[in-house]
Design a protein around this motif. Sequence first.
Motif, mmCIF file in Angstrom:
data_model
loop_
_atom_site.group_PDB
_atom_site.id
_atom_site.type_symbol
_atom_site.label_atom_id
_atom_site.label_comp_id
_atom_site.label_asym_id
_atom_site.label_seq_id
_atom_site.Cartn_x
_atom_site.Cartn_y
_atom_site.Cartn_z
ATOM 1 N N LEU A 1 0.822 -1.219 0.000
ATOM 2 C CA LEU A 1 0.000 0.000 0.000
ATOM 3 C C LEU A 1 0.852 1.263 0.000
ATOM 4 C CD1 LEU A 1 -2.905 -0.900 2.472
ATOM 5 C CD2 LEU A 1 -2.788 -1.235 0.003
ATOM 6 N N TYR A 2 1.655 1.425 -1.018
ATOM 7 C CA TYR A 2 2.544 2.587 -1.103
ATOM 8 C C TYR A 2 1.872 3.692 -1.924
ATOM 9 C CZ TYR A 2 7.045 4.999 -1.205
ATOM 10 O OH TYR A 2 8.054 5.906 -1.045
ATOM 11 N N ALA A 3 1.873 3.540 -3.237
ATOM 12 C CA ALA A 3 1.199 4.533 -4.075
ATOM 13 C C ALA A 3 -0.309 4.537 -3.814
ATOM 14 C CB ALA A 3 1.481 4.256 -5.554
ATOM 15 N N THR A 4 -0.850 3.382 -3.436
ATOM 16 C CA THR A 4 -2.289 3.304 -3.128
ATOM 17 C C THR A 4 -2.646 4.204 -1.959
ATOM 18 O OG1 THR A 4 -2.327 1.005 -3.879
ATOM 19 C CG2 THR A 4 -4.167 1.747 -2.516
ATOM 20 N N ALA A 5 -1.830 4.173 -0.902
ATOM 21 C CA ALA A 5 -2.072 5.031 0.253
ATOM 22 C C ALA A 5 -1.995 6.501 -0.143
ATOM 23 C CB ALA A 5 -1.057 4.725 1.356
ATOM 24 N N SER A 6 -1.014 6.845 -0.978
ATOM 25 C CA SER A 6 -0.865 8.215 -1.450
ATOM 26 C C SER A 6 -2.087 8.655 -2.261
ATOM 27 C CB SER A 6 0.406 8.335 -2.295
ATOM 28 O OG SER A 6 0.567 9.636 -2.802
ATOM 29 N N PHE A 7 -2.537 7.787 -3.153
ATOM 30 C CA PHE A 7 -3.705 8.100 -3.987
ATOM 31 C C PHE A 7 -4.959 8.310 -3.141
ATOM 32 C CE2 PHE A 7 -7.491 6.538 -6.184
ATOM 33 C CZ PHE A 7 -7.524 7.388 -7.287
ATOM 34 N N LEU A 8 -5.165 7.431 -2.164
ATOM 35 C CA LEU A 8 -6.363 7.548 -1.327
ATOM 36 C C LEU A 8 -6.317 8.811 -0.471
ATOM 37 C CD1 LEU A 8 -6.840 3.827 -0.220
ATOM 38 C CD2 LEU A 8 -8.172 5.115 -1.911
ATOM 39 N N GLY A 9 -5.137 9.144 0.046
ATOM 40 C CA GLY A 9 -5.004 10.366 0.833
ATOM 41 C C GLY A 9 -5.244 11.611 0.001
ATOM 42 N N ALA A 10 -4.702 11.618 -1.212
ATOM 43 C CA ALA A 10 -4.923 12.756 -2.113
ATOM 44 C C ALA A 10 -6.403 12.891 -2.465
ATOM 45 C CB ALA A 10 -4.084 12.575 -3.383
ATOM 46 N N SER A 11 -7.054 11.770 -2.715
ATOM 47 C CA SER A 11 -8.481 11.794 -3.047
ATOM 48 C C SER A 11 -9.314 12.278 -1.869
ATOM 49 C CB SER A 11 -8.935 10.396 -3.473
ATOM 50 O OG SER A 11 -8.210 9.943 -4.594
ATOM 51 N N LEU A 12 -8.962 11.814 -0.661
ATOM 52 C CA LEU A 12 -9.687 12.274 0.527
ATOM 53 C C LEU A 12 -9.574 13.782 0.690
ATOM 54 C CD1 LEU A 12 -11.273 11.716 3.125
ATOM 55 C CD2 LEU A 12 -9.077 11.361 4.284
ATOM 56 N N MET B 1 -3.382 13.579 5.494
ATOM 57 C CA MET B 1 -2.050 13.096 5.849
ATOM 58 C C MET B 1 -2.138 11.892 6.780
ATOM 59 S SD MET B 1 0.005 16.664 6.470
ATOM 60 C CE MET B 1 0.439 17.745 5.096
ATOM 61 N N SER B 2 -3.076 11.952 7.725
ATOM 62 C CA SER B 2 -3.236 10.855 8.679
ATOM 63 C C SER B 2 -3.670 9.580 7.976
ATOM 64 C CB SER B 2 -4.273 11.229 9.747
ATOM 65 O OG SER B 2 -3.833 12.351 10.498
ATOM 66 N N LEU B 3 -4.509 9.711 6.943
ATOM 67 C CA LEU B 3 -4.941 8.527 6.203
ATOM 68 C C LEU B 3 -3.757 7.870 5.492
ATOM 69 C CD1 LEU B 3 -7.161 6.666 5.107
ATOM 70 C CD2 LEU B 3 -7.447 8.260 3.195
ATOM 71 N N VAL B 4 -2.939 8.674 4.813
ATOM 72 C CA VAL B 4 -1.783 8.113 4.103
ATOM 73 C C VAL B 4 -0.832 7.442 5.089
ATOM 74 C CG1 VAL B 4 0.182 8.604 2.607
ATOM 75 C CG2 VAL B 4 -1.942 9.887 2.324
ATOM 76 N N LEU B 5 -0.503 8.149 6.146
ATOM 77 C CA LEU B 5 0.431 7.604 7.125
ATOM 78 C C LEU B 5 -0.143 6.371 7.813
ATOM 79 C CD1 LEU B 5 3.118 7.849 8.618
ATOM 80 C CD2 LEU B 5 2.007 9.406 10.240
ATOM 81 N N GLY B 6 -1.415 6.440 8.187
ATOM 82 C CA GLY B 6 -2.048 5.304 8.860
ATOM 83 C C GLY B 6 -2.080 4.062 7.987
ATOM 84 N N LEU B 7 -2.422 4.236 6.720
ATOM 85 C CA LEU B 7 -2.455 3.092 5.799
ATOM 86 C C LEU B 7 -1.072 2.483 5.614
ATOM 87 C CD1 LEU B 7 -4.926 4.295 3.013
ATOM 88 C CD2 LEU B 7 -5.281 2.412 4.621
ATOM 89 N N ARG B 8 -0.062 3.344 5.452
ATOM 90 C CA ARG B 8 1.294 2.814 5.250
ATOM 91 C C ARG B 8 1.795 2.079 6.487
ATOM 92 N NH1 ARG B 8 4.036 0.499 2.900
ATOM 93 N NH2 ARG B 8 6.110 1.371 3.272
ATOM 94 N N LEU B 9 1.584 2.661 7.650
ATOM 95 C CA LEU B 9 2.055 2.009 8.875
ATOM 96 C C LEU B 9 1.295 0.717 9.135
ATOM 97 C CD1 LEU B 9 2.579 5.070 11.268
ATOM 98 C CD2 LEU B 9 4.291 3.827 9.905
ATOM 99 N N ALA B 10 -0.006 0.721 8.866
ATOM 100 C CA ALA B 10 -0.797 -0.500 9.032
ATOM 101 C C ALA B 10 -0.336 -1.568 8.042
ATOM 102 C CB ALA B 10 -2.276 -0.199 8.829
ATOM 103 N N ALA B 11 -0.031 -1.147 6.811
ATOM 104 C CA ALA B 11 0.436 -2.097 5.807
ATOM 105 C C ALA B 11 1.788 -2.681 6.195
ATOM 106 C CB ALA B 11 0.530 -1.407 4.456
ATOM 107 N N ILE B 12 2.661 -1.845 6.778
ATOM 108 C CA ILE B 12 3.962 -2.324 7.239
ATOM 109 C C ILE B 12 3.776 -3.323 8.380
ATOM 110 C CG2 ILE B 12 6.113 -1.643 8.401
ATOM 111 C CD1 ILE B 12 5.834 1.073 6.908
ATOM 112 N N ARG B 13 2.876 -2.996 9.286
ATOM 113 C CA ARG B 13 2.679 -3.836 10.476
ATOM 114 C C ARG B 13 1.996 -5.152 10.135
ATOM 115 N NH1 ARG B 13 2.054 -7.016 13.684
ATOM 116 N NH2 ARG B 13 1.654 -6.875 15.923
#
Length: 211
Positions: A148-159, A178-190
């Motif tokens: 969820l790298y570019a996907t998180a960025s796309f969703l955050g930009a859309s939000l 910003m919180s959506l992008v960061l949250g998605l990336r950290l959740a995806a990492i975890r």
Amino acid sequence: MQYYIEHVAVAACATSGVLAARGKRIDLFGVVVLAVTAAVGGGTLRDMILEVPVFWVADPNYVLTAFGIAIAMFLVARARELPGHPLLVADAVGLALFTVIGVEKTLAMGAPESVAIMLGVITGVAGGMLRDVLIREIPMVFRPEIHLYATASFLGASLFIILEHVFPSEPQNRLLAMSLVLGLRLAAIRWKLSLPLFQTNRAGKLKRDME
């Protein structure tokens, strides 16, 4: 406020540049080059596409921030092992901040919303791509194990675009996106979250038969 957020984004991406150099037998000069490239690469490409003055040329303080962080992190990373996944976390922070900064700046130039989303993603991912190319790595955005790298960025930009329609010019729009992008990336990492792969049943059966 956006000015300070941009400096935090530059610092986060510069940190990722230093951490990406670890174990690559790169000297201090090379580390600084990687850090500055990661920090300003995405914004540079965005501004060139928009045909506006490149942000760090108009204000060299951004380069000074990247340079200072590079030196500091170089010393810290040499002295001790950082816990967890510091490269991925620093990269995630930079991705989140620069994505929304890119969308905001593009909208301010009067560009269509679809273009703003695209340039938001480019601003978020391009610096990391250049960093990885310089160290001869496949860019994170193209690696299947980087979730969820570019996907998180796309969703955050859309939000952010949606929130600007509902609550025009509200400061929390930036924070939520910003919180959506960061949250998605950290959740995806975890939890190793990812989009489903395109694979037909026949391809899956063939793979199993070969195994």
